[in-house]
Scaffold this active site. Sequence first.
Site, PDB file in Angstrom:
ATOM      1  N   ARG A   1     -92.677  43.916  47.847  1.00 12.44           N
ATOM      2  CA  ARG A   1     -93.316  44.857  46.933  1.00 12.44           C
ATOM      3  C   ARG A   1     -94.418  45.668  47.607  1.00 12.44           C
ATOM      4  O   ARG A   1     -94.531  46.878  47.378  1.00 12.44           O
ATOM      5  CB  ARG A   1     -93.863  44.107  45.707  1.00 12.44           C
ATOM      6  CG  ARG A   1     -94.589  44.980  44.683  1.00 12.44           C
ATOM      7  CD  ARG A   1     -93.901  46.302  44.374  1.00 12.44           C
ATOM      8  NE  ARG A   1     -92.492  46.133  43.990  1.00 12.44           N
ATOM      9  CZ  ARG A   1     -91.616  47.127  43.939  1.00 12.44           C
ATOM     10  NH1 ARG A   1     -91.977  48.345  44.287  1.00 12.44           N
ATOM     11  NH2 ARG A   1     -90.376  46.897  43.575  1.00 12.44           N
TER      12      ARG A   1
ATOM     13  N   LYS B   1    -109.475  63.537  47.152  1.00 13.07           N
ATOM     14  CA  LYS B   1    -108.891  63.109  45.877  1.00 13.07           C
ATOM     15  C   LYS B   1    -107.754  62.135  46.164  1.00 13.07           C
ATOM     16  O   LYS B   1    -106.570  62.442  45.987  1.00 13.07           O
ATOM     17  CB  LYS B   1    -108.406  64.326  45.086  1.00 13.07           C
ATOM     18  CG  LYS B   1    -109.535  65.280  44.708  1.00 13.07           C
ATOM     19  CD  LYS B   1    -109.015  66.542  44.042  1.00 13.07           C
ATOM     20  CE  LYS B   1    -110.149  67.507  43.727  1.00 13.07           C
ATOM     21  NZ  LYS B   1    -109.673  68.782  43.143  1.00 13.07           N
TER      22      LYS B   1
ATOM     23  N   LYS C   1    -121.060  71.424  48.813  1.00 13.58           N
ATOM     24  CA  LYS C   1    -120.339  71.919  47.657  1.00 13.58           C
ATOM     25  C   LYS C   1    -121.305  72.466  46.603  1.00 13.58           C
ATOM     26  O   LYS C   1    -122.520  72.452  46.799  1.00 13.58           O
ATOM     27  CB  LYS C   1    -119.451  70.810  47.082  1.00 13.58           C
ATOM     28  CG  LYS C   1    -118.313  70.418  48.035  1.00 13.58           C
ATOM     29  CD  LYS C   1    -117.442  69.327  47.489  1.00 13.58           C
ATOM     30  CE  LYS C   1    -116.605  69.786  46.302  1.00 13.58           C
ATOM     31  NZ  LYS C   1    -115.578  70.778  46.693  1.00 13.58           N
TER      32      LYS C   1
END
Length: 280
Positions: free
Chosen positions: A96, A131, A163
């Site tokens: 998995r 992100k 920013k």
Amino acid sequence: MEQLIDELIRLAFAEDIGDGDHTTLCCIPGTAIGKSQLIIKEDGVLAGVEMAQRIFHHFDPELKITVFIQDGAEVKKGDIAFTVEGKVQSLLQTERLVLNVMQRMSGIATTTRKYVKALEGTNTRVLDTRKTTPGMRMIEKEAVKIGGGVNHRIGLFDMILLKDNHVDFAGGISQAITRAQNYLKEKGKDLKIEIEVRNFDELEEAMQTGGIDRIMLDNFNTEDTKEAVKRINGQYETESSGGITFDTLRDYAEYGVDYISVGALTHSVKSLDMSLKAMD
């Protein structure tokens, strides 16, 4: 960075296995040997093969992996990327995590390759962002590179990106830039400085202040981007960000920006379908 990946693998196994994979332990003898193959179930770009090898060997160094398709290759439904052979208990307990990582990385690489191809013939490169999935940034950014994209920065430590909030809290464009320059000088650090601008007034102030490496044009439309690139005239690297879709990507590139940052490469990508199946 290697240490971060090792820690991610360790935590992922701790999360999944806990005090034991009781399903496997109850029905599979510890001495049983078997073989599985990684089957591609959807066309795309393969990524995560090296990570899969790392995961397998972290859990069980005796597992033997035979790779047929390398990271970065374009794959089609039905392709076999690799086989892995060893203790069946190990195969079942690693399955998995290997799939979760490879499906995620391959989805990112596939999406990135689509954006890169859309920019062919221009000088513009596609960038990723911060992100990313918490804890998985290193492998997600590696997937962007495998797909042909460029890593913007790894985190808050390897580049200064001023920013809008930094600018507003600092009191303006020139104040933010000057403080960044002074900080780097005081700390003896050699980091690139990028400034985000929201309009032409901020652009002019950034250029007049100087001492920067890149200007990010935030939410500029295509016509304003064309004008901004003309004003900058190659003095600084340029980056377009915000409000750019796949359909408008090429328009921005043709107006001469050096980079286009795309959060969608990592924050909303669809995983590539594949499975790890037992072989006879």
